[in-house]
Scaffold this active site. Structure first.
Site, PDB file in Angstrom:
ATOM      1  N   LEU A   1       0.503  -1.610  -0.326  1.00 22.39           N
ATOM      2  CA  LEU A   1      -0.186  -0.311   0.228  1.00 22.39           C
ATOM      3  C   LEU A   1       1.526   0.910  -0.144  1.00 22.39           C
ATOM      4  O   LEU A   1       2.054   1.477   0.836  1.00 22.39           O
ATOM      5  CB  LEU A   1      -0.678  -0.172   0.930  1.00 22.39           C
ATOM      6  CG  LEU A   1      -1.900   1.070   2.034  1.00 22.39           C
ATOM      7  CD1 LEU A   1      -3.083   1.182   0.401  1.00 22.39           C
ATOM      8  CD2 LEU A   1      -2.645   1.091   3.042  1.00 22.39           C
TER       9      LEU A   1
ATOM     10  N   PRO B   1       3.750   7.144   6.789  1.00 18.05           N
ATOM     11  CA  PRO B   1       3.693   5.423   7.406  1.00 18.05           C
ATOM     12  C   PRO B   1       3.896   4.366   6.167  1.00 18.05           C
ATOM     13  O   PRO B   1       4.368   3.606   7.421  1.00 18.05           O
ATOM     14  CB  PRO B   1       2.013   5.757   7.187  1.00 18.05           C
ATOM     15  CG  PRO B   1       2.142   6.956   5.644  1.00 18.05           C
ATOM     16  CD  PRO B   1       3.171   7.750   6.366  1.00 18.05           C
ATOM     17  N   TYR B   2       3.771   4.733   5.559  1.00 21.38           N
ATOM     18  CA  TYR B   2       4.759   4.141   4.464  1.00 21.38           C
ATOM     19  C   TYR B   2       6.187   2.902   4.826  1.00 21.38           C
ATOM     20  O   TYR B   2       6.239   2.175   5.206  1.00 21.38           O
ATOM     21  CB  TYR B   2       5.292   4.318   2.794  1.00 21.38           C
ATOM     22  CG  TYR B   2       5.607   3.467   1.887  1.00 21.38           C
ATOM     23  CD1 TYR B   2       4.710   1.642   1.551  1.00 21.38           C
ATOM     24  CD2 TYR B   2       6.530   3.527   1.193  1.00 21.38           C
ATOM     25  CE1 TYR B   2       5.234   1.450   0.372  1.00 21.38           C
ATOM     26  CE2 TYR B   2       7.218   2.769   0.429  1.00 21.38           C
ATOM     27  CZ  TYR B   2       6.554   1.633  -0.121  1.00 21.38           C
ATOM     28  OH  TYR B   2       7.008   1.042  -1.193  1.00 21.38           O
ATOM     29  N   VAL B   3       7.041   4.452   4.793  1.00 20.72           N
ATOM     30  CA  VAL B   3       8.216   4.000   5.282  1.00 20.72           C
ATOM     31  C   VAL B   3       8.460   3.341   6.808  1.00 20.72           C
ATOM     32  O   VAL B   3       9.368   2.352   6.874  1.00 20.72           O
ATOM     33  CB  VAL B   3       9.315   5.083   5.371  1.00 20.72           C
ATOM     34  CG1 VAL B   3      10.564   5.305   5.891  1.00 20.72           C
ATOM     35  CG2 VAL B   3       9.541   5.639   4.011  1.00 20.72           C
TER      36      VAL B   3
ATOM     37  N   LYS C   1       7.323  -0.388   6.351  1.00 23.72           N
ATOM     38  CA  LYS C   1       8.615  -1.190   5.216  1.00 23.72           C
ATOM     39  C   LYS C   1       9.243  -1.099   5.449  1.00 23.72           C
ATOM     40  O   LYS C   1      10.534  -2.672   6.066  1.00 23.72           O
ATOM     41  CB  LYS C   1       8.319  -0.583   3.986  1.00 23.72           C
ATOM     42  CG  LYS C   1       7.151  -0.845   3.122  1.00 23.72           C
ATOM     43  CD  LYS C   1       7.231  -1.940   2.790  1.00 23.72           C
ATOM     44  CE  LYS C   1       5.972  -2.370   1.180  1.00 23.72           C
ATOM     45  NZ  LYS C   1       6.109  -3.743   1.017  1.00 23.72           N
TER      46      LYS C   1
END
Length: 282
Positions: free
Chosen positions: A117, A179-181, A184
Site C-alpha cells: 500500500l 506511514p509507508y516507510v 516497510k
C-alpha cells in the site's frame, strides 16, 4: 605522437535497455510458490517468471478479475496456477491463503510477499486509520503469511525460501511516505529476524528494497496524488541515472534467483535493487 584532437562532450549513452525475460533455466522446477499480491504489477511478473522456471504458483489478490485473467494466461502458456482471493489487510485471510495453497498442492516451498500500500501521508497529517492501513498491508500481512508458510516448511522438515518485496524508501524515504516507510522499515527488521530464527531449519528469508518501478499501481498513484499526465514515465525516466524506471520483469528474475537453490546459503540479506546509491552524494 601529438595530442589527440578535441572531440567535444561525449554523447549521452541513452537509457539502459531492458533485456526482457531471461530464457527458462528450470530454477524452480516442481516448486510450489505462493505470491501474495500476485495479480498485478511486480507480483504478476514474479508469478509469470516462477511458472516459466517450472513452478506451480498460487497468487493472491483482492479482485478476481485480474487474478483469474493471469491464471488463464499462465495456463495458456502451459503452466499451472491458482488464484486465491484474499484481502491481506486481514491477517486471518493472509494465513488462509497459505492454507489454501497447501490444500491445493500439498505444501508451500516458496513465499513472496509483494503486496503493498503506497497511499500518501506525512508525519503531520497521517491519521491513525491511515497508519493502521499501512501496518496491516505492508507489515502485518507479511508477518502472518510468513508465520503460516514457515510453519508448513518446518512441520515437514523441508527447506524453503521467502522473499519480501520492500522498498528503497525504507532507508528514510520522502516526507509524504511516513506511514509507508514506518511499515516497510519494520519489514526490513522482520526479514532479518525471521532469517536468523529459522536458519537451522534451512528456511532462507531475504528482501529486496526496490526503487521506482513502472507498474499499474504506480501509474494510479502518480495520477491520484501527484497530478501526473500520460507522459509521467518518460519524464521520470529522463531524470534517472539509467534512463528508465525499474522494470517488473527484471525484479522478477532477481526474485526467482533468490527463491532458487542457485542463490546458495544467502539468508537475512536485504538487497538494494535500485539505481541510486545509498549515501552517494553529488
Amino acid at each position: 605522437m601529438g595530442p589527440l584532437p578535441a572531440t567535444g562532450p561525449l554523447p549521452s549513452p541513452g537509457p539502459l535497455p531492458s533485456p526482457g525475460p531471461l530464457p527458462a533455466a528450470g530454477l524452480l522446477t516442481d516448486k510450489v510458490v505462493l505470491v501474495n499480491g500476485g495479480s498485478q504489477g511486480v507480483g504478476a511478473a514474479i508469478a509469470r517468471a516462477a511458472v516459466r522456471e517450472g513452478a506451480v504458483v498460487a497468487l493472491t489478490g483482492r479482485r478476481p478479475g485480474p487474478g483469474e485473467a493471469l491464471v488463464t494466461e499462465l495456463a495458456a502458456a502451459g503452466g499451472e496456477a491458482l488464484f486465491v482471493r484474499a484481502d491481506l489487510a486481514d491477517a486471518e485471510q493472509a494465513k488462509a491463503a497459505v492454507a489454501r495453497t497447501v490444500e491445493a498442492y500439498g505444501r508451500v516451498d516458496c513465499l513472496v510477499n509483494s503486496a503493498g500500500l503506497t497511499t500518501r501521508g506525512t508525519l503531520l497529517d497521517t491519521t491513525p486509520e491511515l497508519f493502521d492501513q499501512h501496518i496491516a498491508i505492508n507489515l502485518k500481512a507479511p508477518f502472518f503469511a510468513m508465520q503460516a508458510a514457515v510453519a508448513d516448511m518446518v512441520g515437514r522438515g523441508a527447506p524453503g525460501t521467502v522473499v519480501n518485496i520492500i522498498t528503497s524508501s525504507a532507508h528514510g524515504g520522502q516526507p509524504f511516505l511516513a506511514p509507508y516507510v514506518a511499515a516497510k522499515a519494520g519489514l526490513v527488521g522482520l526479514t532479518r529476524n525471521a532469517a536468523h530464527a529459522h536458519r537451522h531449519d534451512r528456511v532462507r528469508v531475504n528482501g529486496l528494497n526496490i526503487g521506482w518501478t513502472a507498474t499499474e499501481g504506480e501509474d494510479a498513484t502518480q495520477r491520484a496524488f501527484h497530478g501526473a499526465g500520460d507522459d509521467w514515465r518518460e519524464q521520470a525516466a529522463a531524470r534517472l541515472p539509467m534512463g528508465k524506471l525499474g522494470q517488473p520483469d527484471e525484479i522478477a528474475d532477481f526474485v526467482v534467483f533468490l527463491l532458487s537453490e542457485r542463490s546458495g546459503v544467502v539468508t537475512g540479506s536485504v538487497i538494494d535493487w535500485d539505481q541510486n546509491v545509498l549515501g552517494g552524494l553529488d
